[in-house]
Design an enzyme around this catalytic site. Structure first.
Site, mmCIF file in Angstrom:
data_model
loop_
_atom_site.group_PDB
_atom_site.id
_atom_site.type_symbol
_atom_site.label_atom_id
_atom_site.label_comp_id
_atom_site.label_asym_id
_atom_site.label_seq_id
_atom_site.Cartn_x
_atom_site.Cartn_y
_atom_site.Cartn_z
ATOM 1 N N ARG A 175 -9.837 -53.821 40.038
ATOM 2 C CA ARG A 175 -10.489 -55.127 40.160
ATOM 3 C C ARG A 175 -9.687 -56.143 39.374
ATOM 4 N NH1 ARG A 175 -15.466 -55.145 37.176
ATOM 5 N NH2 ARG A 175 -14.328 -56.494 35.781
ATOM 6 N N GLU A 192 -7.209 -60.479 33.807
ATOM 7 C CA GLU A 192 -6.608 -59.143 33.674
ATOM 8 C C GLU A 192 -6.868 -58.372 34.962
ATOM 9 O OE1 GLU A 192 -8.482 -56.093 31.436
ATOM 10 O OE2 GLU A 192 -10.499 -56.705 31.983
ATOM 11 N N ASN A 217 -8.144 -54.512 36.129
ATOM 12 C CA ASN A 217 -8.733 -53.267 35.642
ATOM 13 C C ASN A 217 -8.313 -52.145 36.573
ATOM 14 O OD1 ASN A 217 -10.758 -54.467 33.583
ATOM 15 N ND2 ASN A 217 -11.052 -55.664 35.439
ATOM 16 N N SER A 261 -15.989 -51.664 37.389
ATOM 17 C CA SER A 261 -17.393 -51.436 37.723
ATOM 18 C C SER A 261 -18.060 -52.611 38.416
ATOM 19 C CB SER A 261 -18.159 -51.049 36.459
ATOM 20 O OG SER A 261 -18.054 -52.076 35.511
ATOM 21 N N LYS A 287 -2.680 -54.456 28.746
ATOM 22 C CA LYS A 287 -2.388 -55.877 28.549
ATOM 23 C C LYS A 287 -0.912 -56.096 28.253
ATOM 24 C CE LYS A 287 -7.090 -56.859 28.159
ATOM 25 N NZ LYS A 287 -7.898 -55.694 28.471
ATOM 26 N N LYS A 307 -4.999 -60.590 22.135
ATOM 27 C CA LYS A 307 -5.564 -59.401 22.786
ATOM 28 C C LYS A 307 -4.913 -58.100 22.338
ATOM 29 C CE LYS A 307 -7.001 -61.538 27.116
ATOM 30 N NZ LYS A 307 -7.104 -61.306 28.571
ATOM 31 N N GLU A 357 -9.984 -52.104 26.432
ATOM 32 C CA GLU A 357 -10.774 -52.458 27.600
ATOM 33 C C GLU A 357 -12.240 -52.459 27.217
ATOM 34 O OE1 GLU A 357 -9.353 -53.201 30.489
ATOM 35 O OE2 GLU A 357 -7.376 -52.722 29.687
ATOM 36 N N GLY A 358 -13.058 -53.078 28.055
ATOM 37 C CA GLY A 358 -14.501 -52.946 27.885
ATOM 38 C C GLY A 358 -15.171 -54.141 27.233
ATOM 39 N N ARG A 377 -19.180 -62.889 37.820
ATOM 40 C CA ARG A 377 -19.966 -62.745 36.595
ATOM 41 C C ARG A 377 -19.978 -64.098 35.893
ATOM 42 N NH1 ARG A 377 -16.613 -58.344 33.638
ATOM 43 N NH2 ARG A 377 -15.012 -59.552 34.690
#
Ligand code: ADP
Ligand code: MG
Length: 474
Positions: free
Chosen positions: A125, A144, A146, A151, A305, A364, A368-369, A450
């Site tokens: 994604r 970024e 993923n 998800s 990254k 950064k 992740e997350g 989102r």
């Protein structure tokens, strides 16, 4: 961007009634999460947080994001196969970042033994924000990509009905008709199904590597359900289960509880805290096997990254995608400013620029997350501390994207409906399948919007910051 919903957002009483309707519809549609109190049980569930209204997104940017997705699939796949590029790009990072180093170790071990897997599956994604420019027209800029555990493809297929419902209640039938249908989970499942089919054993299963505590299980079930509808069976196991019950035969076929595995789909294994020593051993076992891993370790590394930053160097895209100048141009147009912090003059200059204008940059680490990046004063403190240390190579610096804020109403279980200034992040799901050197599938399969309140610099839906949304194309 102005919103269509301006006056509606002022009417508190109407908002409350709409919110009640929207929440009931979300529950009925299956826009669900397990609760933080009981993350291992589906006995008590609630709705996943979402916006009351869809947020306006320029059609042109939506189209651009879709149009570049196949290029990103090709790029990730090219990086994952380019051992020299990965080795060179990550060489400074792995000296400083233990997590990336461990992933890289597994990568090297598998290469040394010889890669047993012949079918490669990418489910990714690519995320974007809309940078406001001086002339007022927003530009699509990648945040970024993923490449592991991307998800919300499942829940994103259920939210359009909720926003259509809200607009229908308001008798905004025309507007309701503009909400795009979206079914990423189906497309993701088709990718898994293709990899399963190419593996070529009708009795083999799909193994979903799951976390013990998984609030987002219904998102994953949406994909499992699509597979079952195609007579492809999925088993859910943790890394611990694999270390106890997983084994390879002499051909490095993977077996779990005596059943052969065709495809391993990771919804765990992207953060340091998800790995005990035992889990690292399980990950190595899976990687050594001939099952199609989604992702294999090289593709996970392609999503770091540091790789993202190196890809923005002049000439890199041309080297990785030779003879494809149009793809290169489409990709490059989405890149924001990205800067290496490796020791040396280039890194020194990047740090000086960030210290001179902290509000324009994000620091950064290789994580992740959500919730790991540093902004503003925190970034300044970190940069001052890291400045003269080799440790700075485990970070990258990125230009901060500044979208135009707009109003929407955020709905979360346990909180009153809240009208706030927001910004959105658009994600496009990509799927590709490669057999040996031949690409047999390359597609985009849907989107995720989102939205979060502007006071939060960082964090996704799982981190409790962003909420699910739908683009209202304008
Ligand atoms: P993670 O892998 O933790 O999701 P991201 O790079 O996606 O890391 O960053 C997390 C969040 O931080 C994003 O969802 C976005 O809200 C915000 N963010 C990241 N990079 C930028 C940026 N360059 N400009 C503005 N916000 C950013
Ligand atoms: Mg992210």
């Amino acid at each position: 961007m102005a919103t269509n919903w301006g006056s509606l957002l002022q009417d508190e009483q109407q908002l409350e009634e709409l919110a009640r309707q929207a929440v009931d519809r979300a529950l009925a549609e299956g826009v669900l999460l397990r609760t933080s109190q009981e993350p291992t049980s589906s006995e008590v569930v609630s709705y996943a947080p979402f916006t009351l209204f869809p947020s306006l997104v320029p059609s042109a940017l939506l189209e651009q994001a879709y149009a570049v997705q196949m290029d990103f699939n090709l790029l990730v796949d090219a990086v994952s196969q380019n051992t020299a590029f990965l080795e060179q790009t990550l060489s400074s990072t792995i000296k400083q970042d233990d997590f990336t180093a461990r992933l890289f170790d597994i990568h090297k071990q598998v290469l040394k033994e010889g890669i047993a897997q012949t079918v490669f599956l990418g489910l990714n994604r690519s995320d974007y924000m809309f940078q406001r420019s001086t002339d007022g027209s927003p530009a699509l800029k990648q945040i970024e990509i993923n490449t592991i555990s991307a998800s919300f493809g499942g829940l994103a297929s259920r939210t359009p009905a909720v926003h259509r419902h809200v607009l229908s209640v308001l008798s905004k039938t025309k507007e309701a008709g503009k909400i795009l249908s979206n079914n990423p989970s189906k497309g993701l499942a088709l990718g898994i199904a293709k990899a399963w089919e190419l593996y070529g054993s009708t009795n083999a299963l799909v193994l979903l590597i799951a976390q013990e505590k998984e609030r987002n299980i219904f998102d994953q079930r949406a994909i499992e359900n699509e597979l079952l509808a195609r007579n492809i069976h999925v088993i859910r196991r943790t890394f611990e289960d694999i270390s106890e019950k997983g084994s390879l035969d002499q051909d490095r076929r993977l077996f779990v509880d005596g059943q052969e595995i065709a495809v391993v789909y990771f919804r765990d294994g992207y953060m340091p805290r998800q790995y005990s020593l035992q889990n690292w051993e399980a990950r190595l076992l899976l990687e050594r096997s001939c099952a199609a891993k989604c992702p294999d370790i090289a593709t996970q590394l392609a999503g770091t990254k540091k790789v993202q930053q190196e890809l923005s160097r002049p000439g890199m895209l041309e080297m990785l995608l030779p003879g494809q100048p149009e793809a290169v141009a489409r990709l490059r147009a989405t890149f924001a400013g990205l800067y290496s912090l490796d020791m040396g003059e280039e890194g020194d200059q990047a740090i000086a620029k960030a210290l001179a204008a902290p509000s324009r940059f994000v620091l950064k680490p290789q994580r992740e997350g959500g919730g790991n990046n540093l902004y503003g004063e925190e970034m300044v403190q970190a940069l001052k501390q890291l400045k003269d240390s080799e440790e700075r190579a485990s970070y990258i610096l990125m230009e901060k994207i500044e979208p135009e804020p707009f109003e929407n109403c955020l709905l979360r279980p346990g909180s009153p409906a809240q009208v706030v200034q927001c910004i959105s992040e658009l994600g496009i799901f990509g799927v590709y399948v490669r057999q040996e050197k031949t690409l047999v599938m390359n597609k985009h399969v849907g989107h995720l919007l989102r939205t979060k309140a502007i006071e939060h610099a960082d964090g996704g839906v799982a981190a409790g910051v962003a909420v699910l949304d739908n683009p209202y194309p304008v």
